[in-house]
Enzyme design. Structure first.
Site, mmCIF file in Angstrom:
data_model
loop_
_atom_site.group_PDB
_atom_site.id
_atom_site.type_symbol
_atom_site.label_atom_id
_atom_site.label_comp_id
_atom_site.label_asym_id
_atom_site.label_seq_id
_atom_site.Cartn_x
_atom_site.Cartn_y
_atom_site.Cartn_z
ATOM 1 N N GLN A 14 -4.478 -2.028 9.205
ATOM 2 C CA GLN A 14 -5.010 -3.220 8.723
ATOM 3 C C GLN A 14 -3.839 -4.403 8.915
ATOM 4 O O GLN A 14 -3.722 -5.334 9.640
ATOM 5 C CB GLN A 14 -5.431 -3.290 7.350
ATOM 6 N N SER A 90 -1.538 5.790 2.601
ATOM 7 C CA SER A 90 -1.635 5.027 1.530
ATOM 8 C C SER A 90 -3.002 4.742 0.644
ATOM 9 O O SER A 90 -3.083 3.883 -0.141
ATOM 10 C CB SER A 90 -1.704 3.275 2.327
ATOM 11 N N THR A 133 4.317 -1.820 -2.963
ATOM 12 C CA THR A 133 3.147 -1.972 -3.537
ATOM 13 C C THR A 133 3.106 -2.299 -5.196
ATOM 14 O O THR A 133 3.880 -1.768 -5.674
ATOM 15 C CB THR A 133 2.416 -0.625 -3.409
ATOM 16 N N TYR A 157 1.250 8.697 -4.764
ATOM 17 C CA TYR A 157 1.500 7.419 -3.911
ATOM 18 C C TYR A 157 2.480 6.482 -4.281
ATOM 19 O O TYR A 157 3.540 6.062 -3.780
ATOM 20 C CB TYR A 157 0.259 6.769 -3.584
ATOM 21 N N LYS A 161 6.428 5.566 -3.049
ATOM 22 C CA LYS A 161 6.745 4.015 -2.924
ATOM 23 C C LYS A 161 7.797 3.764 -3.653
ATOM 24 O O LYS A 161 8.611 2.757 -3.303
ATOM 25 C CB LYS A 161 5.538 3.198 -2.958
ATOM 26 N N HIS A 187 -4.388 -6.228 -1.031
ATOM 27 C CA HIS A 187 -5.026 -7.340 0.007
ATOM 28 C C HIS A 187 -5.939 -6.581 1.179
ATOM 29 O O HIS A 187 -5.569 -5.585 1.397
ATOM 30 C CB HIS A 187 -3.717 -7.798 0.809
#
Length: 360
Positions: A14, A90, A133, A157, A161, A187
């Site tokens: 994306q 993700s 994130t 996750y 990150k 988003h």
């Protein structure tokens, strides 16, 4: 004057696809890294990849963040001015199932890119952007999360990150690399992956009104999120790397909505009224009014939403909302696209997609 060159990892995702479009409009030469797979998987970038106008400005390279040699080789060949590290495993839920792979891609993958940039030394001053994130915050410490809020990751996750965030800061401070983190809150867009909750909602509701599916199954619909549009957020990614001084920025709308609100807003757009009943895992939503001519496959009193334990995380993050005051003050950025505009765009796209698939 030579055109700027950008390298995007995760270009077929994306954010990568929107960023590629944005940079090409800025007259960049854009290089992207994609994994070798049995399917070509370029749907999101086909409008660029198949456009003859970009024949000499857009290039794809096979590579993988789990393979240091491939990453290093690509960076040395291209010598980009800017690197945008957007590639990741993700999906938070998947990270509980595949924690080792998630860590290899998200944490060590970031390190591999930074090492490749460091190894070039003075040969090329590359600016590096790391896609971080809001999941870093996890257990909420402040009412609104800023760059100074303490991190408390609650998933593999988020933990992976967190390493990527700190190693980016470390290489900035240790080696003088222009390396910055964008702490992006949720988003969305019509290009969002189909397993993410917003896209799952717009796709399933589109199929339900067309009679393709009967019911949408969800997990925690009371969780609160700060939702923006990916188009707005990739502009901020670019702005971060144009800033003279490398730094870290929260990227958010500063507005918060529940998953339940997102569902109800979708149904409002579709002119369908529902009634919630029950609590917890027994909560359901049934249809109470709609236009039968518009939705001939829908039935009054039919249950179209159910809650399933399957879709709850082992460790839930219930409440996220960002404060992008720093980004607004220093980089003159703020989100433009509203939640209503986002929902409308996603629903129109997924209704058209569902109709197209139905006719094939």
């Amino acid at each position: 004057m030579a055109l700027k060159k950008a390298l995007i990892t995760g270009i077929t995702g994306q954010d990568g696809s929107y960023l590629a479009e944005f940079l090409l409009k800025k007259n960049y030469i854009v290089h992207g890294i994609k994994r070798k797979a049995s399917s070509f998987n370029t749907d999101r970038i086909n409008s660029i990849y198949l456009n003859k106008k970009y024949k000499n400005k857009f290039f794809l390279h096979y590579g993988d963040l789990t393979d240091a040699n491939s990453i290093s080789g690509i960076i040395k060949r291209i010598l980009p001015d800017e690197v945008y590290n957007l590639a990741a495993q993700s999906h938070v839920g998947i990270s509980f199932i595949m924690p080792e792979y998630t860590t290899d891609v998200n944490a060590l993958g970031t390190l591999r890119v930074l090492e490749s940039i460091k190894d070039l030394g003075s040969k090329k001053k590359i600016r590096f952007y790391q896609a971080s994130t809001s999941e870093l915050y996890g257990e909420i410490q402040d009412k609104k999360q800023t760059e100074k809020t303490k991190f408390y990751p609650k998933s593999p996750y988020a933990s992976s990150k967190l390493f990527a965030y700190w190693i980016t800061k470390n290489y900035r401070e240790s080696y003088g690399i222009h390396a910055s983190n964008g702490i992006l809150f949720n988003h969305e867009s019509p290009r969002r992956g189909e397993t993410f909750v917003t896209r799952k909602i717009t796709m399933s509701l589109s199929k339900i009104v067309l009679g393709v599916e009967k019911c949408l199954y969800l997990g925690n619909i009371n969780s609160l999120r700060d939702w923006g549009h990916a188009k707005d957020y990739v502009e901020m990614c670019w702005k971060i790397l144009q800033h003279k001084k490398p730094d870290d920025f929260v990227v958010s709308t500063g507005k918060q909505y529940s998953v339940r609100f997102f569902i109800e807003s979708c149904l409002k757009f579709l002119d369908i009224k529902i009634k919630w009943s029950g609590t917890g895992l027994n909560e359901t939503a049934k249809v109470i009014s709609f236009d039968k001519k518009k939705y001939p496959y829908l039935n009054k009193n039919s249950i179209i939403i159910r809650i399933s334990k399957k879709y709850f995380r082992p460790n839930e993050v219930d409440n996220l909302i960002g404060d992008s005051s720093k980004a607004k003050k220093i980089l003159k950025w703020k989100a433009k696209i509203t939640i209503d505009q986002l929902i409308k765009e996603m629903l129109i796209h997924d209704l058209n997609l569902a109709k197209k698939n139905l006719n094939n």
